[in-house]
Write a protein that holds these residues in place. Structure first.
Motif, PDB file in Angstrom:
ATOM      1  N   SER A   1       0.831  -1.213   0.000  1.00 16.02           N
ATOM      2  CA  SER A   1       0.000   0.000   0.000  1.00 16.02           C
ATOM      3  C   SER A   1       0.857   1.251   0.000  1.00 16.02           C
ATOM      4  O   SER A   1       0.561   2.226  -0.698  1.00 16.02           O
ATOM      5  CB  SER A   1      -0.913   0.012   1.232  1.00 16.02           C
ATOM      6  OG  SER A   1      -1.818  -1.055   1.183  1.00 16.02           O
TER       7      SER A   1
ATOM      8  N   ASP B   1      -5.668  -0.614  -4.751  1.00 15.04           N
ATOM      9  CA  ASP B   1      -5.100  -1.279  -3.575  1.00 15.04           C
ATOM     10  C   ASP B   1      -6.051  -2.383  -3.135  1.00 15.04           C
ATOM     11  O   ASP B   1      -7.121  -2.117  -2.610  1.00 15.04           O
ATOM     12  CB  ASP B   1      -4.894  -0.237  -2.460  1.00 15.04           C
ATOM     13  CG  ASP B   1      -4.006  -0.782  -1.347  1.00 15.04           C
ATOM     14  OD1 ASP B   1      -3.504  -1.916  -1.488  1.00 15.04           O
ATOM     15  OD2 ASP B   1      -3.824  -0.066  -0.349  1.00 15.04           O
ATOM     16  N   GLU B   2      -5.651  -3.616  -3.353  1.00 19.41           N
ATOM     17  CA  GLU B   2      -6.469  -4.788  -3.009  1.00 19.41           C
ATOM     18  C   GLU B   2      -7.919  -4.642  -3.468  1.00 19.41           C
ATOM     19  O   GLU B   2      -8.834  -4.675  -2.642  1.00 19.41           O
ATOM     20  CB  GLU B   2      -6.411  -5.029  -1.496  1.00 19.41           C
ATOM     21  CG  GLU B   2      -4.981  -4.955  -0.996  1.00 19.41           C
ATOM     22  CD  GLU B   2      -4.687  -5.963   0.100  1.00 19.41           C
ATOM     23  OE1 GLU B   2      -5.406  -6.972   0.173  1.00 19.41           O
ATOM     24  OE2 GLU B   2      -3.736  -5.734   0.852  1.00 19.41           O
TER      25      GLU B   2
HETATM   26 MG   LIG Z   1      -2.224  -2.636   2.186  1.00 22.12          MG
END
Ligand SMILES: [Mg+2]
Ligand SMILES: Nc1ncnc2c1ncn2[C@@H]1O[C@H](COP(=O)(O)OP(=O)(O)OP(=O)(O)O)[C@@H](O)[C@H]1O
Lengths: 411, 226
Positions: B46, B166-167
């Motif tokens: 991240s 992010d994810e």
């Molecule tokens: Mg993360």
């Protein structure tokens, strides 16, 4: 800009209960404000109009009398009242002019010893008592005098000397050169003006007062009623230019002590009352706005990541606060106006405190709120001010939210 | 090269201690890539994405976007760069709840300063992600998978140089996650949209054409596939 406005409007619908609560805070604040300002205006307006009437919208006196008027110096008088009256009558905005004599007296019932009972004795034409002071509307008992030796006596003074209507009264005043001047008066009626100080006065016929003061054909003052007590200054300026009045002191009521202080004082009181209400209501708004900001941290972060500027974030929350304040404020001034109108009819009882005011500031024990369009506008504007007060810190806090907070939220 | 980290280090203060999230990594992304940052929790995925997405500034090292050193840009200029050139997809979708799907997408265009042809562009990108019948639903009326599709449309609509995610599948079940990845890959192959995302899901890694492996804030490996 329209984007922010429409977002703000949508956000209001989001937590309806909180929006309504915040709006209600503003409603309460503005309603209170409208009522409070109307009340102060009621006290102010009625008091000032009465004070102006009693003092004479415009007053003509000897220059030396004006200088030492606290002492009510009978020696500094207007020997030829008729000339003054003739000069002012018929001038623009002048409705009427009355000669007046005021002197301090001690007095007692005829069958009692003269003691330390003081009263303020007035001599003036009956028309002044009726048309300016409206004493005929304040009679507690008895009837308006019909003969020269009859007097109207304030209720408080009458009670102090244990006198009633029909009793005879001995008063001691003085002549213009300072000799004692006793007079015998018959009480025609008792007057109740609503405060103890005001009820410690005696009103007699002009000729009686002239006789007591040894001031035949003269008076200490000429009191002039105009068609608008709030514009008396202009009228005074006009009269001052008359050759017949050139050697006299001619001033409007609100140019003279103590009334020249009242306007500023009342404004100060209104400002303080208004500030307190705005501040407290602002705190209420602040509280709920802060909750909104904290709740929406992720969302603001997202918009910041997508390019929303800091100042736009501030505006977004300000718009919300403003819309809430505008809605709440509109309802608030409507409620306040309703309250002010109702209380304007029935009156609000203030209690005994008002009675202790000096006679020159005639405050009644019952006040009647007086609503004006000005107050509605002020109330609404101050409602918006509550939004500024309450919205400022939360908006500032919102503007501190960084784009990265959008990412952090799901931790 | 669209974006590049050069010797990027990120240190977070934690009370008296500091946490080193990234230790001088070098990595670049070319136009048209479909790249994943992979690695265990806390490895710095991240953090690296945030730097490339210009959401954060490095403690040391440089971040280059469009050939410009991010360190030389003011916050305002950085905001504009982000608004115009970088699209974001978040793990928890992060749609604006008071706006409809179409309005959410439109918001990205407005914040990017686009004035022309907005309605058509909004509709096209929502049709592209398969939501042509749900334009006027609010997020609360959409499933997680549908919300993430709106988020993809929102990121795509302004034709950014790169989309950072992010994810993106972490809050979705596996079938929805796969569908989202397939959609992203389709956009990448059809229109050449550059994607850079993070994951620790092997399924997601399997669909990436390039996987950069991170561990303890450092790059420990890299694979490329066809
Ligand atoms: Mg993360
Ligand atoms: N704002 C922060 N303050 C302090 N430490 C942080 C902060 N953000 C990240 N870290 C730390 O930096 C390191 C890297 O974090 P990062 O979020 O980049 O990892 P990640 O690979 O994304 O992990 P995950 O898979 O759990 O999302 C971790 O040790 C984390 O605790």
């Amino acid at each position: 800009m329209s984007l922010l406005l429409s977002l703000a409007m949508r956000n209001l619908g989001r937590n309806r209960r909180r929006t309504v609560l915040t709006a209600l805070t503003v409603t309460l604040g503005t309603a209170l404000l409208t009522l409070a300002l109307s009340m102060l205006n009621g006290i102010l307006g009625a008091t000032l109009e009465k004070a102006a009437g009693m003092a004479g919208h415009v007053r003509v006196v000897d220059v030396d009398y004006a200088r030492r008027e606290q002492l009510m110096p009978l020696a500094e008088n207007l020997p030829d009242v008729a000339a003054v009256l003739a000069a002012v009558q018929g001038q623009p905005h002048v409705l009427a002019a009355y000669p007046h004599i005021a002197m301090g007296v001690t007095g007692a019932r005829e069958d009692q010893e003269i003691g330390e009972r003081f009263a303020l004795l007035h001599g003036a034409p009956e028309a002044y008592y009726r048309d300016v002071l409206h004493l005929d509307q304040f009679l507690a008992s008895g009837a308006m005098p019909t003969a020269d030796d009859e007097a109207l006596v304030g209720r408080a003074f009458a009670e102090e000397i244990e006198a009633k209507v029909g009793d005879s009264l001995i008063v001691f005043g003085q002549t213009q050169d300072g000799s004692p001047a006793p007079a015998r008066l018959k009480i025609a009626a008792l007057v109740d003006l609503g405060s103890t100080t005001q009820n410690r006065q005696i009103w007699v016929a002009m000729s009686k007062a002239q006789w007591m003061a040894d001031l035949d054909g003269g008076a200490t003052e000429v009191l002039i009623q105009t068609d608008d007590f709030e514009r008396a200054v202009d009228v005074a300026a006009g009269l001052r230019d008359l050759p017949a009045l050139a050697t006299y002191d001619v001033h409007a009521w609100d140019e003279r002590s103590p009334y020249d202080q009242i306007g500023g004082l009342m404004t100060a009181i209104q400002s303080i009352a208004a500030s307190i209400i705005v501040f407290i209501t602002g705190l209420g708004v602040l509280n709920t706005m802060f909750m909104s900001v904290l709740e929406r941290t992720a969302e603001i972060g997202v918009m910041r990541a997508f390019g929303l500027r800091r100042w736009q974030t501030v505006l977004l929350f300000f718009f919300e606060a403003f819309v809430i304040a505008a809605l709440g404020g509109a309802v608030g001034i409507a409620l306040g106006a309703t309250g002010a109108t109702i209380f304007g009819r029935v009156g609000i009882h203030l209690g005994e405190g008002a009675s202790k005011m000096p006679a020159t500031i005639p405050i009644n024990e019952t006040i009647y709120p007086h609503l004006t369009p000005d107050i509605l506008v002020t109330g609404f504007m101050l409602g918006l001010a509550m939004a500024v007060v309450g919205g400022f810190l939360p908006a500032l806090r919102a503007s501190r939210i960084q784009p990265i907070d959008a990412m952090r939220q799901h931790r | 090269m669209i974006c590049q980290l050069i010797g990027a280090t990120k240190v977070y203060p934690m009370g008296d201690l500091t946490v080193v999230a990234l230790r001088g990594i070098d990595v670049g992304v070319e136009s048209g890539e479909f790249t994943a940052f992979a690695g265990p929790s806390g490895s710095g995925k991240s953090t690296a994405l945030n730097l490339i997405g210009c959401l954060d500034r490095p403690t040391e090292g440089r971040v280059m976007v469009d050939g410009r050193d991010v360190a030389t840009l003011t916050d305002g200029a950085l905001g504009e760069l982000r608004a115009k050139r970088i699209g974001f997809i978040f793990q928890s979708f992060n749609l604006i709840p008071v706006l409809t799907a179409a309005e959410n997408v439109d918001l990205a265009l407005r914040l990017a300063g686009v004035t022309e042809n907005r309605a058509a562009r909004v509709e096209k990108s929502l049709v592209d992600v398969g939501l042509k019948d749900l334009l006027h639903r609010r997020p609360a009326q959409l499933s997680g998978g549908q919300q993430q599709r709106v988020a993809i449309a929102r990121a795509l609509v302004k034709n950014p140089a790169i989309i950072i995610a992010d994810e993106p599948t972490a809050n979705l079940d596996s079938s929805n996650g796969e569908a989202i990845l397939d959609l992203m890959r389709e956009m990448n192959e059809r229109d050449g949209v550059t994607f850079l995302f993070s994951t620790h899901d092997p399924m997601v890694m399997g669909r990436a054409r390039r996987v950069v492996r991170l561990k303890d804030g450092a790059i420990v490996g890299e694979e490329r596939r066809a």
